[in-house]
Motif scaffolding. Sequence first.
Motif, PDB file in Angstrom:
ATOM      1  N   VAL A  13       1.111  -1.200  -0.164  1.00 12.71           N
ATOM      2  CA  VAL A  13       0.007   0.043  -0.006  1.00 12.71           C
ATOM      3  C   VAL A  13       0.930   1.248   0.032  1.00 12.71           C
ATOM      4  O   VAL A  13       1.562   1.489   0.937  1.00 12.71           O
ATOM      5  CB  VAL A  13      -0.909   0.162   1.182  1.00 12.71           C
ATOM      6  CG1 VAL A  13      -1.731   1.211   1.265  1.00 12.71           C
ATOM      7  CG2 VAL A  13      -1.737  -1.224   1.385  1.00 12.71           C
ATOM      8  N   SER A  14       0.783   1.818  -1.213  1.00 17.16           N
ATOM      9  CA  SER A  14       1.739   3.235  -1.135  1.00 17.16           C
ATOM     10  C   SER A  14       0.965   4.215  -2.020  1.00 17.16           C
ATOM     11  O   SER A  14       0.078   4.187  -2.543  1.00 17.16           O
ATOM     12  CB  SER A  14       3.007   2.942  -1.802  1.00 17.16           C
ATOM     13  OG  SER A  14       2.890   2.316  -3.139  1.00 17.16           O
ATOM     14  N   VAL A  15       1.433   5.519  -1.982  1.00 13.22           N
ATOM     15  CA  VAL A  15       0.908   6.647  -2.525  1.00 13.22           C
ATOM     16  C   VAL A  15       1.746   6.708  -4.028  1.00 13.22           C
ATOM     17  O   VAL A  15       2.769   6.726  -4.095  1.00 13.22           O
ATOM     18  CB  VAL A  15       0.980   7.753  -1.698  1.00 13.22           C
ATOM     19  CG1 VAL A  15       0.723   9.183  -2.653  1.00 13.22           C
ATOM     20  CG2 VAL A  15       0.311   7.835  -0.444  1.00 13.22           C
ATOM     21  N   ASP A  16       0.953   6.775  -5.040  1.00 17.35           N
ATOM     22  CA  ASP A  16       1.569   6.849  -6.336  1.00 17.35           C
ATOM     23  C   ASP A  16       2.211   8.282  -6.454  1.00 17.35           C
ATOM     24  O   ASP A  16       1.456   9.157  -6.241  1.00 17.35           O
ATOM     25  CB  ASP A  16       0.603   6.595  -7.340  1.00 17.35           C
ATOM     26  CG  ASP A  16       1.041   6.655  -8.868  1.00 17.35           C
ATOM     27  OD1 ASP A  16       2.116   6.944  -8.932  1.00 17.35           O
ATOM     28  OD2 ASP A  16       0.140   6.171  -9.773  1.00 17.35           O
ATOM     29  N   PHE A  29       3.034   9.830  -8.724  1.00 21.26           N
ATOM     30  CA  PHE A  29       2.474  10.651  -9.956  1.00 21.26           C
ATOM     31  C   PHE A  29       1.509  11.717  -9.590  1.00 21.26           C
ATOM     32  O   PHE A  29       1.556  12.883 -10.064  1.00 21.26           O
ATOM     33  CB  PHE A  29       1.507   9.557 -10.891  1.00 21.26           C
ATOM     34  CG  PHE A  29       0.968  10.485 -11.911  1.00 21.26           C
ATOM     35  CD1 PHE A  29       1.977  10.985 -13.161  1.00 21.26           C
ATOM     36  CD2 PHE A  29      -0.028  10.852 -11.810  1.00 21.26           C
ATOM     37  CE1 PHE A  29       1.361  11.635 -14.291  1.00 21.26           C
ATOM     38  CE2 PHE A  29      -0.795  11.642 -13.111  1.00 21.26           C
ATOM     39  CZ  PHE A  29       0.071  11.966 -14.108  1.00 21.26           C
ATOM     40  N   TYR A  30       0.842  11.390  -8.505  1.00 22.10           N
ATOM     41  CA  TYR A  30      -0.212  12.293  -7.864  1.00 22.10           C
ATOM     42  C   TYR A  30       0.307  13.390  -6.762  1.00 22.10           C
ATOM     43  O   TYR A  30      -0.237  13.820  -5.845  1.00 22.10           O
ATOM     44  CB  TYR A  30      -1.342  11.535  -7.289  1.00 22.10           C
ATOM     45  CG  TYR A  30      -2.001  10.767  -8.277  1.00 22.10           C
ATOM     46  CD1 TYR A  30      -3.209  11.530  -9.234  1.00 22.10           C
ATOM     47  CD2 TYR A  30      -1.765   9.463  -8.472  1.00 22.10           C
ATOM     48  CE1 TYR A  30      -3.607  10.723 -10.217  1.00 22.10           C
ATOM     49  CE2 TYR A  30      -2.421   8.591  -9.663  1.00 22.10           C
ATOM     50  CZ  TYR A  30      -3.271   9.632 -10.441  1.00 22.10           C
ATOM     51  OH  TYR A  30      -3.832   8.711 -11.232  1.00 22.10           O
ATOM     52  N   SER A  31       1.654  13.290  -6.508  1.00 20.07           N
ATOM     53  CA  SER A  31       2.358  14.540  -5.531  1.00 20.07           C
ATOM     54  C   SER A  31       1.823  15.828  -5.991  1.00 20.07           C
ATOM     55  O   SER A  31       1.519  16.262  -7.112  1.00 20.07           O
ATOM     56  CB  SER A  31       3.823  14.298  -5.658  1.00 20.07           C
ATOM     57  OG  SER A  31       4.293  14.779  -7.039  1.00 20.07           O
ATOM     58  N   ASP A  32       1.970  16.719  -5.069  1.00 17.48           N
ATOM     59  CA  ASP A  32       1.427  18.136  -5.273  1.00 17.48           C
ATOM     60  C   ASP A  32       2.098  18.814  -6.382  1.00 17.48           C
ATOM     61  O   ASP A  32       1.637  19.473  -7.188  1.00 17.48           O
ATOM     62  CB  ASP A  32       1.805  18.774  -3.875  1.00 17.48           C
ATOM     63  CG  ASP A  32       0.602  18.432  -2.822  1.00 17.48           C
ATOM     64  OD1 ASP A  32      -0.493  17.715  -3.359  1.00 17.48           O
ATOM     65  OD2 ASP A  32       0.770  18.640  -1.823  1.00 17.48           O
TER      66      ASP A  32
END
Length: 85
Positions: free
Chosen positions: A50-53, A55-58
């Motif tokens: 489970v991680s944050v992609d 690509f969708y960083s601010d």
Amino acid sequence: MAQTLVNIRMDEELKKNMEQVCQELGMNMTTAITIFAKKMTREKRIPFEVSVDPFYSDSNIAQLRRGVEALNAGKGIEHDIITVD
């Protein structure tokens, strides 16, 4: 073994897509969620990463918005399509 009812809420489109994948795999959502619960219980962890992609960083979203604004203002630069093998 006694059975119990578990109710969950999810986005309607997500449910439809999950049902389609389950059907392609020859199972229903109950079976898929039961498999997940058994694996999680046995391993005592979520059985996938489970991680944050990124690509969708601010900062990336801001860069994408600047690019869209430039394109809309007629200042965009055309690039060749990049393929990854």
